[in-house]
Design a protein around this motif. Structure first.
Motif, PDB file in Angstrom:
ATOM      1  N   GLU A  49       7.256  -2.965 -21.210  1.00 25.47           N
ATOM      2  CA  GLU A  49       7.553  -2.078 -22.335  1.00 25.47           C
ATOM      3  C   GLU A  49       7.196  -1.261 -22.809  1.00 25.47           C
ATOM      4  N   VAL A  50       6.628  -0.274 -22.487  1.00 26.50           N
ATOM      5  CA  VAL A  50       6.253   0.948 -22.663  1.00 26.50           C
ATOM      6  C   VAL A  50       6.684   2.007 -20.411  1.00 26.50           C
ATOM      7  N   ALA A  51       7.179   3.295 -21.049  1.00 28.22           N
ATOM      8  CA  ALA A  51       6.936   3.742 -19.216  1.00 28.22           C
ATOM      9  C   ALA A  51       5.666   3.787 -18.646  1.00 28.22           C
ATOM     10  N   PHE A  52       5.860   3.821 -17.443  1.00 21.23           N
ATOM     11  CA  PHE A  52       4.606   2.974 -17.119  1.00 21.23           C
ATOM     12  C   PHE A  52       3.571   4.519 -17.064  1.00 21.23           C
ATOM     13  N   GLY A  53       3.668   4.967 -16.962  1.00 21.42           N
ATOM     14  CA  GLY A  53       3.481   6.239 -17.316  1.00 21.42           C
ATOM     15  C   GLY A  53       2.079   6.753 -18.295  1.00 21.42           C
ATOM     16  N   ALA A  69       0.798  -1.148  -0.259  1.00 23.09           N
ATOM     17  CA  ALA A  69       0.405   0.049   0.334  1.00 23.09           C
ATOM     18  C   ALA A  69       0.698   1.184   0.224  1.00 23.09           C
ATOM     19  N   LYS A  70       1.984   1.058   0.805  1.00 20.50           N
ATOM     20  CA  LYS A  70       2.736   2.519   1.237  1.00 20.50           C
ATOM     21  C   LYS A  70       3.494   2.939  -0.863  1.00 20.50           C
ATOM     22  N   ALA A  71       3.740   1.460  -1.242  1.00 15.26           N
ATOM     23  CA  ALA A  71       4.386   1.454  -2.673  1.00 15.26           C
ATOM     24  C   ALA A  71       3.097   2.495  -3.881  1.00 15.26           C
ATOM     25  N   GLN A  72       2.019   1.322  -3.296  1.00 14.77           N
ATOM     26  CA  GLN A  72       1.088   2.372  -4.726  1.00 14.77           C
ATOM     27  C   GLN A  72       0.693   3.664  -3.742  1.00 14.77           C
ATOM     28  N   MET A  73       0.922   4.223  -3.109  1.00 11.21           N
ATOM     29  CA  MET A  73       0.453   5.678  -2.411  1.00 11.21           C
ATOM     30  C   MET A  73       1.658   6.151  -2.842  1.00 11.21           C
ATOM     31  N   GLN A  74       2.886   6.120  -3.065  1.00 11.39           N
ATOM     32  CA  GLN A  74       3.830   6.782  -3.425  1.00 11.39           C
ATOM     33  C   GLN A  74       3.325   7.255  -5.007  1.00 11.39           C
ATOM     34  N   LEU A  75       3.429   5.776  -5.918  1.00  3.09           N
ATOM     35  CA  LEU A  75       3.132   6.259  -7.256  1.00  3.09           C
ATOM     36  C   LEU A  75       2.014   7.014  -7.516  1.00  3.09           C
ATOM     37  N   TRP A 104       1.142   3.964 -19.755  1.00  6.48           N
ATOM     38  CA  TRP A 104      -0.032   2.875 -19.414  1.00  6.48           C
ATOM     39  C   TRP A 104      -0.493   3.523 -18.666  1.00  6.48           C
ATOM     40  N   LEU A 105      -0.131   3.799 -17.102  1.00  3.29           N
ATOM     41  CA  LEU A 105      -1.646   4.274 -16.633  1.00  3.29           C
ATOM     42  C   LEU A 105      -2.308   5.539 -17.524  1.00  3.29           C
ATOM     43  N   LYS A 106      -1.548   5.721 -18.546  1.00  6.38           N
ATOM     44  CA  LYS A 106      -2.384   7.718 -19.004  1.00  6.38           C
ATOM     45  C   LYS A 106      -3.238   6.955 -20.071  1.00  6.38           C
ATOM     46  N   ARG A 107      -3.237   5.484 -20.612  1.00 12.10           N
ATOM     47  CA  ARG A 107      -4.315   4.649 -21.724  1.00 12.10           C
ATOM     48  C   ARG A 107      -5.756   3.753 -20.636  1.00 12.10           C
ATOM     49  N   ILE A 108      -4.968   3.820 -19.470  1.00 12.67           N
ATOM     50  CA  ILE A 108      -6.238   3.741 -18.953  1.00 12.67           C
ATOM     51  C   ILE A 108      -7.065   4.622 -17.947  1.00 12.67           C
ATOM     52  N   VAL A 109      -6.539   6.206 -17.629  1.00 11.17           N
ATOM     53  CA  VAL A 109      -7.240   6.805 -17.754  1.00 11.17           C
ATOM     54  C   VAL A 109      -7.663   7.239 -19.359  1.00 11.17           C
ATOM     55  N   ILE A 110      -7.440   7.316 -20.193  1.00 14.21           N
ATOM     56  CA  ILE A 110      -8.431   7.770 -21.217  1.00 14.21           C
ATOM     57  C   ILE A 110      -9.262   7.246 -21.514  1.00 14.21           C
ATOM     58  N   ASN A 111      -9.222   5.734 -21.415  1.00 12.49           N
ATOM     59  CA  ASN A 111      -9.961   4.556 -21.879  1.00 12.49           C
ATOM     60  C   ASN A 111     -11.576   4.689 -20.759  1.00 12.49           C
TER      61      ASN A 111
END
Length: 185
Positions: A69-73, A20-26, A75-82
């Motif tokens: 395979e791609v930067a985490f940001g 959970a601490k790592a999740q909060m940092q991300l 990958w996350l951005k694609r989730i936010v857009i979808n």
């Protein structure tokens, strides 16, 4: 830069262990940027915040599928857009698909505008357009997706994506002309 990448990878590995601490940092690292992304699509800050939160929940649930395979940001951005587009679809956004045989789109790569037009003016002009044009313009110009990716994300044909881009661009240019004349440029 390598140390930042290693730190991110360490956080991601810890998130895969449900730390959970790592999740909060991300979350703290990416939340502000992802909120801006969601807000570009839904134009409602409260809804954008909900979308961003849901996207993080989804990302943390599916973090084991992240392969680096791609930067985490990215990958996350694609989730936010979808997530943003799914929310818009829930609100009955209708994307009208145009019959491929009836319409033959000519590729138009002329994006020139007057020298006094600022990036903010262009973004404001895009924001004023109907959702079907605004979405394609945003995905193409700001997010950098191609027509095949846009067609998959929005559930429209590539021809429709190209058409919405072409029409949206024309409307943006017309809007910018009116604004520049009104402001005396």
């Amino acid at each position: 830069m390598r140390s930042t990448k290693q730190l991110h990878q360490k956080l991601i590995n810890e998130c895969k262990k449900q730390n959970a601490k790592a999740q909060m940092q991300l979350y703290n690292t990416y939340a502000k940027g992802m909120l801006l992304v969601a807000n570009r699509y839904v134009k409602d800050s409260f809804l954008a915040e909900d979308i961003m939160q849901d996207a993080f929940v989804k990302a943390f649930k599916k973090i084991n599928t992240y392969k680096g395979e791609v930067a985490f940001g990215a990958w996350l951005k694609r989730i936010v857009i979808n997530q943003s587009i799914d929310e818009m679809k829930k609100k009955k956004l209708v994307m009208v698909s145009i019959n491929d045989e009836v319409l033959n789109v000519v590729e138009d790569n002329d994006w020139e505008v007057a020298n006094d037009v600022t990036p903010k003016m262009v973004i404001d002009a895009i924001d004023k357009q109907k959702d079907k044009y605004r979405l394609v313009l945003t995905l193409y110009l700001i997010e950098g997706y191609d027509h095949n990716e846009i067609s998959q994300i929005l559930g429209i044909t590539t021809v429709t994506s190209r058409t919405h881009l072409m029409r949206g661009k024309k409307l943006v240019k017309e809007y910018l002309k009116v604004i520049s004349h009104a402001e005396g440029y």
